[in-house]
Design an enzyme around this catalytic site. Structure first.
Site, PDB file in Angstrom:
ATOM      1  CE  LYS A 172      -4.412  -1.477   1.985  1.00  0.00           C
ATOM      2  NZ  LYS A 172      -5.462  -1.153   2.984  1.00  0.00           N
ATOM      3  CG  ASP A 227      -8.985   0.530   3.093  1.00  0.00           C
ATOM      4  OD1 ASP A 227      -9.786  -0.236   2.512  1.00  0.00           O
ATOM      5  OD2 ASP A 227      -7.667   0.401   3.329  1.00  0.00           O
TER       6      ASP A 227
HETATM    7  P1  NAP Z   1      -1.407  -3.692  10.171  1.00  0.00           P
HETATM    8  O1  NAP Z   1      -1.125  -2.662   9.164  1.00  0.00           O
HETATM    9  O2  NAP Z   1      -0.656  -5.134  10.265  1.00  0.00           O
HETATM   10  O3  NAP Z   1      -1.691  -2.729  11.737  1.00  0.00           O
HETATM   11  C1  NAP Z   1      -2.274  -3.923  12.711  1.00  0.00           C
HETATM   12  C2  NAP Z   1      -2.290  -3.171  14.160  1.00  0.00           C
HETATM   13  O4  NAP Z   1      -2.620  -4.191  14.767  1.00  0.00           O
HETATM   14  C3  NAP Z   1      -0.924  -2.736  14.591  1.00  0.00           C
HETATM   15  O5  NAP Z   1      -0.946  -1.656  15.303  1.00  0.00           O
HETATM   16  C4  NAP Z   1      -0.483  -4.108  15.316  1.00  0.00           C
HETATM   17  O6  NAP Z   1       0.824  -3.706  16.196  1.00  0.00           O
HETATM   18  C5  NAP Z   1      -1.705  -4.327  16.075  1.00  0.00           C
HETATM   19  N1  NAP Z   1      -1.401  -5.690  16.328  1.00  0.00           N
HETATM   20  C6  NAP Z   1      -1.191  -6.803  15.878  1.00  0.00           C
HETATM   21  N2  NAP Z   1      -1.387  -7.801  16.657  1.00  0.00           N
HETATM   22  C7  NAP Z   1      -1.603  -7.616  17.818  1.00  0.00           C
HETATM   23  C8  NAP Z   1      -2.003  -8.125  19.092  1.00  0.00           C
HETATM   24  N3  NAP Z   1      -1.803  -9.425  19.183  1.00  0.00           N
HETATM   25  N4  NAP Z   1      -2.094  -7.219  20.219  1.00  0.00           N
HETATM   26  C9  NAP Z   1      -2.321  -5.842  20.045  1.00  0.00           C
HETATM   27  N5  NAP Z   1      -2.252  -5.146  18.945  1.00  0.00           N
HETATM   28  C10 NAP Z   1      -1.805  -6.042  17.964  1.00  0.00           C
HETATM   29  O7  NAP Z   1      -2.914  -4.180   9.780  1.00  0.00           O
HETATM   30  P2  NAP Z   1      -4.283  -3.466   9.135  1.00  0.00           P
HETATM   31  O8  NAP Z   1      -4.065  -3.287   7.683  1.00  0.00           O
HETATM   32  O9  NAP Z   1      -4.375  -2.254   9.833  1.00  0.00           O
HETATM   33  O10 NAP Z   1      -5.406  -4.403   9.493  1.00  0.00           O
HETATM   34  C11 NAP Z   1      -5.664  -4.489  10.996  1.00  0.00           C
HETATM   35  C12 NAP Z   1      -7.054  -5.276  11.119  1.00  0.00           C
HETATM   36  O11 NAP Z   1      -8.052  -4.504  10.079  1.00  0.00           O
HETATM   37  C13 NAP Z   1      -7.129  -6.765  10.079  1.00  0.00           C
HETATM   38  O12 NAP Z   1      -7.733  -7.529  10.981  1.00  0.00           O
HETATM   39  C14 NAP Z   1      -7.775  -6.520   9.011  1.00  0.00           C
HETATM   40  O13 NAP Z   1      -8.294  -7.652   8.543  1.00  0.00           O
HETATM   41  C15 NAP Z   1      -8.592  -5.471   9.243  1.00  0.00           C
HETATM   42  N6  NAP Z   1      -9.088  -4.719   7.848  1.00  0.00           N
HETATM   43  C16 NAP Z   1     -10.461  -4.810   7.704  1.00  0.00           C
HETATM   44  C17 NAP Z   1     -10.635  -3.857   6.516  1.00  0.00           C
HETATM   45  C18 NAP Z   1     -12.277  -3.751   6.116  1.00  0.00           C
HETATM   46  O14 NAP Z   1     -12.485  -3.318   5.051  1.00  0.00           O
HETATM   47  N7  NAP Z   1     -13.237  -4.494   7.131  1.00  0.00           N
HETATM   48  C19 NAP Z   1      -9.970  -3.266   5.873  1.00  0.00           C
HETATM   49  C20 NAP Z   1      -8.510  -3.250   6.283  1.00  0.00           C
HETATM   50  C21 NAP Z   1      -7.922  -4.027   7.456  1.00  0.00           C
HETATM   51  P3  NAP Z   1       2.374  -4.176  15.657  1.00  0.00           P
HETATM   52  O15 NAP Z   1       2.671  -3.506  14.599  1.00  0.00           O
HETATM   53  O16 NAP Z   1       2.932  -4.149  16.889  1.00  0.00           O
HETATM   54  O17 NAP Z   1       2.125  -5.824  15.300  1.00  0.00           O
END
Ligand code: NAP
Length: 293
Positions: free
Chosen positions: A74, A110
């Protein structure tokens, strides 16, 4: 779009993407609009910049008419593009690529997808419950997680005059997100802050919250079961809860929030909304998300 192709070639680049629901949504959108075309998965592993550049050249050549971009590309696609929408530039991430007047353009759908779907949650009335009265003053949200999705959510809320706190297990990541918007738009600076992801730090915030957003993967079926909410901390009494996770459709957090009498919504609506905004960018055809039901 100046030139309408007879057959739309659309797709997704990212890695891994085999479990993506995007092909299903876009196939349904093509059928609903009567447009001919395909939506294909193009797995591009990280560390292959030539493969990424080749995909974008196929868009420039008119061979592919639209691409979605997901993790881990991205941000990596940005230097390969000619222009960015205002939203993509502000968020610093692109999830939709198109060719406009010969220019490769990056958008981010998004934030708008989240905002559209959030309205469904905020106007929802739970059977047998009155919608909770929002606390007085500007609406306040707490976002758990500070990755890519949290950035888009924070942007949408800030643009709509919400006050936002971001909590992440790595405090410096939450700080960096808050600083990003505070520096990008100084008018937003007083409305975004960061917090440590600990019950003792979050407790004072709770009575003022109108919205809690889970933007961590905690609660995902395959990834991390359980709830992202700190153990022993009561849920915010007046907040609606939006969990970005869409698989499973009802997460641990959503179940707990429902038991506490709060309105809840999972991430499927956002997923569909962001896809349909991308579909409109590529084809000029607008569809309501209700057609997927
Ligand atoms: P990302 O860039 O990897 O960010 C994830 C965040 O969650 C980071 O701050 C990460 O911290 C934290 N995290 C990961 N594991 C954790 C844990 N066990 N405890 C506490 N914090 C934790 O991912 P993203 O793209 O933002 O996506 C995040 C979520 O949103 C995912 O579940 C994804 O499927 C969902 N999502 C949904 C949509 C939709 O359209 N509904 C769109 C985008 C994303 P660290 O960096 O320290 O690991």
């Amino acid at each position: 779009m100046a030139h309408k192709p007879q057959k739309y070639e659309l797709g997704l680049i990212g890695y891994p993407i085999h479990a993506s629901l995007s092909p299903k949504i876009h196939k349904a959108a093509l059928e609903e609009t009567g447009l001919a075309g395909h939506y294909r998965l193009y797995p591009v592993p990280p560390g292959e910049p030539h493969a990424l550049a080749d995909m974008l050249e196929r868009v420039r050549a008119g061979e592919i008419h639209g691409l979605n971009v997901t993790i881990p590309h991205k941000q990596a696609v940005i230097p390969l593009l000619d222009e960015l929408s205002e939203t993509a530039a502000a968020i610093g991430a692109v999830n939709t690529i198109s060719l406009k007047n010969g220019q490769l353009r990056g958008d981010n759908t998004d934030a708008q997808g989240f905002w559209h779907d959030l309205q469904n949650l905020l106007r929802e009335d739970k059977m047998g419950h009155k919608p909770s009265q929002p606390p007085p003053g500007p609406p306040q949200a707490l976002i758990l997680g500070a990755g890519g999705a949290a950035r888009a959510v924070a942007y949408a809320l800030l643009q709509n005059q919400w006050t936002v706190t971001v909590a992440a297990r790595r405090f410096e990541q939450a700080q960096s997100l808050a600083n990003h918007y505070a520096c990008h738009n100084t008018r937003q600076a007083p409305r975004i802050s960061s917090s440590k992801y600990q019950a003792s730090q979050l407790a004072d915030l709770l009575p003022a919250l109108s919205l809690l957003v889970n933007a961590t993967p905690v609660g995902m079926k395959a990834h991390a079961p359980g709830s992202p909410w700190p153990e022993g901390l009561p849920l915010p009494p007046m907040a609606a809860v939006y969990d970005l996770i869409y698989n499973p459709p009802r997460t641990h957090l959503m179940r707990d929030a429902e038991l506490a009498g709060l309105r809840v919504r999972g991430g499927m609506g956002m997923l569909v909304e962001q896809a349909l905004i991308a579909f409109e960018i590529w084809t000029g055809r607008k569809l309501p998300s209700s057609f997927m039901v």
